[in-house]
Design an enzyme around this catalytic site. Structure first.
Site, PDB file in Angstrom:
ATOM      1  N   GLY A  70     -15.904   5.618   0.041  1.00 14.16           N
ATOM      2  CA  GLY A  70     -15.159   5.629   1.289  1.00 14.16           C
ATOM      3  C   GLY A  70     -14.060   6.662   1.289  1.00 14.16           C
ATOM      4  CG  HIS A 130      -5.005   6.881   9.744  1.00 12.55           C
ATOM      5  ND1 HIS A 130      -5.731   7.486  10.737  1.00 12.55           N
ATOM      6  CD2 HIS A 130      -5.835   5.959   9.173  1.00 12.55           C
ATOM      7  CE1 HIS A 130      -6.953   6.967  10.769  1.00 12.55           C
ATOM      8  NE2 HIS A 130      -7.040   6.043   9.831  1.00 12.55           N
ATOM      9  CE  LYS A 134      -7.090   9.394   7.195  1.00 12.57           C
ATOM     10  NZ  LYS A 134      -7.889   9.029   6.013  1.00 12.57           N
TER      11      LYS A 134
END
Length: 233
Positions: A70, A130, A134
């Site tokens: 992911g 986000h 990130k």
């Protein structure tokens, strides 16, 4: 199921909690500069950093360990990972987002784009928000959303980060404290606006989806997506 967690940050620790709740065992907790024996594991789950992801994936596949990834921001090497998986007759799933809800959202996005294809008065844009930690922008989820629209909408052939141009979908990327992930698709015209939105409240959904995908992948061979896991699309 014995799981190797390749990347033991916030997501890795959340995956650990979910996996233990579902009766699995964590045999490896590794970060990008750690040495580990991947053969201890039945399956590997990679939520590391862009610079480490391909190394983790290829190491797992080379040792015939199925792997879920992911991590976003590494996709320049995706074709190499696919080729290695095929050469080793291995098993691999990459997803820009493992949340079960987001993968339903992907399908809604594609179907809405098909419906809007003939309505040229609407201009589409994507906004993603986000947390400030990130590392990549736009998010992998936003890129997937944009590419899915491009695949079915004749007005668009590319996307642009924080810029509005003809025949390109504008992706606005924002970074704010403590936001797990919010994605909004907007269709704007002079008359009205149509939008769909997915808001993640925490990391639990991403972690659960990754563990569910690992459970599904174990014992299979091939390159799969979350559409295969969820039997959608």
């Amino acid at each position: 199921m014995r799981i190797a967690l390749l990347g033991y940050g916030k997501m890795g620790k959340t995956i650990e909690q979910i996996a233990l709740q579902r009766g699995h065992t964590i045999v490896i907790k590794a970060n990008h500069n750690d040495n580990y024996d991947i053969t201890q594991a039945d399956i590997a789950i990679d939520f590391s950093i862009p610079s480490a992801a391909f190394k983790n994936i290829s190491h797992s596949l080379t040792h015939n360990i199925p792997v879920i990834s992911g991590t976003t921001g590494w996709l320049k090497d995706y074709d190499k990972a696919v080729a290695l998986c095929e050469a080793k007759n291995g098993a691999f799933i990459y997803a820009s987002n493992f949340s079960l809800g987001v993968n339903i959202f992907f399908e809604l996005n594609t179907n809405l784009a098909k419906m809007m294809n003939t309505l040229k008065q609407y201009k589409v844009s994507i906004e993603e928000i986000h947390h400030t930690q990130k590392l990549d922008a736009p998010s992998g989820t936003a890129i997937t959303l944009a590419n899915d629209i491009i695949s079915v909408h004749s007005n668009y052939n590319s996307w642009q980060l924080n810029k509005e141009t003809d025949n390109a979908i504008q992706i606005l990327a924002k970074r704010e404290e403590d936001v797990p992930g919010t994605h909004t698709i907007n269709y704007n015209s002079d008359i009205d606006t149509i939008n769909i939105k997915h808001v993640a409240h925490n990391r639990q959904g991403f972690a659960l989806g990754a563990v569910v995908a690992a459970e599904w992948l174990l014992g299979k061979t091939g390159i799969f997506t979350m559409k295969d896991v969820l039997n959608i699309g």
